[in-house]
Design an enzyme around this catalytic site. Structure first.
Site, PDB file in Angstrom:
ATOM      1  N   GLY A 130       0.824  -1.204   0.000  1.00  0.00           N
ATOM      2  CA  GLY A 130       0.000   0.000   0.000  1.00  0.00           C
ATOM      3  C   GLY A 130       0.860   1.256   0.000  1.00  0.00           C
ATOM      4  O   GLY A 130       2.042   1.219  -0.369  1.00  0.00           O
ATOM      5  N   ASP A 155      -8.825  -1.128   1.788  1.00  0.00           N
ATOM      6  CA  ASP A 155      -9.835  -0.069   1.873  1.00  0.00           C
ATOM      7  C   ASP A 155     -10.092   0.590   0.513  1.00  0.00           C
ATOM      8  O   ASP A 155     -10.919   1.484   0.411  1.00  0.00           O
ATOM      9  CB  ASP A 155      -9.382   1.008   2.867  1.00  0.00           C
ATOM     10  CG  ASP A 155      -9.230   0.463   4.284  1.00  0.00           C
ATOM     11  OD1 ASP A 155      -9.714  -0.641   4.541  1.00  0.00           O
ATOM     12  OD2 ASP A 155      -8.631   1.164   5.117  1.00  0.00           O
ATOM     13  N   GLY A 198     -12.127   0.703   7.033  1.00  0.00           N
ATOM     14  CA  GLY A 198     -12.159   1.915   6.204  1.00  0.00           C
ATOM     15  C   GLY A 198     -11.728   3.087   7.048  1.00  0.00           C
ATOM     16  O   GLY A 198     -12.555   3.758   7.654  1.00  0.00           O
ATOM     17  N   ARG A 199     -10.402   3.249   7.129  1.00  0.00           N
ATOM     18  CA  ARG A 199      -9.865   4.324   7.973  1.00  0.00           C
ATOM     19  C   ARG A 199     -10.182   5.690   7.397  1.00  0.00           C
ATOM     20  O   ARG A 199     -10.662   6.567   8.075  1.00  0.00           O
ATOM     21  CB  ARG A 199      -8.349   4.163   8.085  1.00  0.00           C
ATOM     22  CG  ARG A 199      -7.902   3.843   9.474  1.00  0.00           C
ATOM     23  CD  ARG A 199      -6.427   3.666   9.525  1.00  0.00           C
ATOM     24  NE  ARG A 199      -5.976   2.584   8.670  1.00  0.00           N
ATOM     25  CZ  ARG A 199      -4.739   2.443   8.235  1.00  0.00           C
ATOM     26  NH1 ARG A 199      -3.825   3.319   8.562  1.00  0.00           N
ATOM     27  NH2 ARG A 199      -4.389   1.420   7.478  1.00  0.00           N
TER      28      ARG A 199
HETATM   29  O1  F6P Z   1      -5.498  -2.675   5.523  1.00  0.00           O
HETATM   30  C1  F6P Z   1      -6.178  -1.488   5.930  1.00  0.00           C
HETATM   31  C2  F6P Z   1      -6.847  -1.745   7.220  1.00  0.00           C
HETATM   32  O2  F6P Z   1      -7.638  -2.846   6.990  1.00  0.00           O
HETATM   33  C3  F6P Z   1      -7.672  -0.641   7.810  1.00  0.00           C
HETATM   34  O3  F6P Z   1      -8.967  -0.555   7.394  1.00  0.00           O
HETATM   35  C4  F6P Z   1      -7.566  -0.927   9.273  1.00  0.00           C
HETATM   36  O4  F6P Z   1      -7.735   0.223  10.047  1.00  0.00           O
HETATM   37  C5  F6P Z   1      -6.203  -1.442   9.402  1.00  0.00           C
HETATM   38  O5  F6P Z   1      -5.904  -2.076   8.211  1.00  0.00           O
HETATM   39  C6  F6P Z   1      -5.988  -2.363  10.564  1.00  0.00           C
HETATM   40  O6  F6P Z   1      -4.650  -2.721  10.600  1.00  0.00           O
HETATM   41  P1  F6P Z   1      -3.984  -3.644  11.699  1.00  0.00           P
HETATM   42  O7  F6P Z   1      -3.981  -5.026  11.146  1.00  0.00           O
HETATM   43  O8  F6P Z   1      -2.617  -3.108  11.860  1.00  0.00           O
HETATM   44  O9  F6P Z   1      -4.813  -3.558  12.943  1.00  0.00           O
END
Ligand code: F6P
Length: 376
Positions: A130, A155, A198-199
């Site tokens: 990403g 996302d 979906g940040r």
């Molecule tokens: O890949 C993006 C995402 O899925 C976001 O929507 C989410 O906030 C984040 O990854 C979560 O990441 P992690 O695995 O580090 O908690």
């Protein structure tokens, strides 16, 4: 090796050696990319290597680099995750280390990564990742490392590609969850809130909300007016529909409010967005005549077997990435534009984000079928 491949290899003055890694978070379809890349690259006469756990495999001493053959990628299409492993902590330009005094620090190990690639005679470094991974790729490219990029964004928030692999699987998972919440919500006359990933972009929420028939969808791009959410629930109640389904993206926030998040010392992401569903439940509590229940779908959206669409898109990306390596066209990123797989300069793709347009076609479709988006 077949005679054809041998001949092709001889055509190449020197056997090209390529190394692929999967950086950042995993996404359904990563293994399809790896499989297609390895098969195509070998067929084109290249020798393929993989770095384990993203950049960590290139940073560690000794490096964790593995040879990838046809056998390494057999039977991996239906598997979630990445056979190489992922890491969103291993940034060569800011690698976390513990200093002798016990404090956490970051150090720049990019020169040693470059040295490892030179030592192993790697001609092209292929990054499946990403925003963060591609940004690292851009900086390595400036240091003279030939890079080919494959965009990955569950996302779907990378502008480089019209669609990212993984999104389709995540949307299907969220849609199934909405289906399940319908029956239990209806049985108890409840307001069922589903928090999805979906940040910064609400594609998963909006797409699954439309596909699953949600009543309210709240996304980061539209700060919601809680009064409108309440009006929607009440209008359904008046019409005899005593339950409602609300889908909320983790990065959503109320008008004038803040995104619900936590900061954890071990997180790669400075602020992890959790609690959007609970925040909404608290805002609704006491203002509607319904019980409220919150479901957080979380990493169920990222795990599991990829959909056929994501396997297909990942395969198309992998083939094109191998072709880019072969044709000595580095510092490019593959992308889906309309129906076509294409390539563009890496720098044109890095740090350009894609959001759900608040007045775009998809939001218009949602409004047309009566979904409340929290703002007009
Ligand atoms: O890949 C993006 C995402 O899925 C976001 O929507 C989410 O906030 C984040 O990854 C979560 O990441 P992690 O695995 O580090 O908690």
């Amino acid at each position: 090796m077949s005679d054809d491949n041998l001949a092709r290899e001889r055509e190449h003055e020197k056997l090209r050696r390529v190394l692929i890694l999967t950086g950042g978070d995993d996404a359904p379809g990563l293994n399809a990319v790896l499989r297609a890349f390895v098969k195509t690259a070998i067929d084109l006469g290249m020798r393929v290597y993989g770095s384990e756990d993203g950049f960590a495999g290139l940073i560690d001493d000794p490096p964790r680099i593995v040879r990838l053959t046809e056998a390494s990628v057999q039977g991996i299409l239906p598997k979630g995750g990445s056979i190489l492993g992922c890491s969103n902590q291993a940034n060569p330009f800011a690698y976390p280390v513990t200093a002798p005094d016990g404090t956490e620090q970051t150090v720049d190990v990019s020169e040693s990564v470059k040295a490892t690639l030179l030592e192993r005679e790697i001609d092209v470094l292929v990054l499946v990742g990403g925003d963060g991974t591609l940004e690292i790729g851009m900086r390595l490219a400036k240091m003279g490392v030939p890079i080919v990029g494959v965009p990955k964004a569950l996302d779907n928030d990378l502008a480089a590609t019209d669609l990212a692999f993984g999104l389709d699987t995540a949307v299907a998972t969220a849609t199934h969850a909405i289906d399940a919440l319908h029956s239990t919500g209806e049985a108890h006359d409840r307001v069922m809130i589903l928090e999805v990933m979906g940040r910064h972009a609400g594609w998963i929420a909006l797409m699954s909300g439309i596909a699953g028939g949600a009543d309210v969808v709240l996304i980061p791009e539209i700060h919601y007016d809680v009064d409108r959410v309440i009006e929607k629930i009440e209008s359904r109640t008046s019409a005899g529909r005593r339950f409602s389904i609300v889908v909320v993206a983790e990065g959503s926030k109320p008008l004038g409010g803040t995104v619900s998040s936590i900061t954890d010392a071990h997180d790669a992401i400075p602020q992890r967005h959790v609690g959007a569903g609970l925040q909404l439940a608290r805002l609704l509590d006491g203002r509607i005549d319904h019980e409220i229940r919150v479901t957080v779908l979380g990493h169920l959206q990222r795990g599991g077997s990829p959909s056929s669409f994501d396997r297909l898109l990942g395969t198309r990306f992998g083939v094109r990435a191998a072709e880019l390596c072969y044709h000595e066209d580095p510092c490019q990123i593959v992308a889906l534009r309309g129906q076509e797989i294409t390539a563009m300069p890496l720098e044109a793709a890095v740090s350009k984000h894609k959001r759900v347009p608040a007045d775009g076609e998809l939001a218009g479709v949602a409004r047309a079928i009566g979904i409340e988006l929290g703002q007009e």
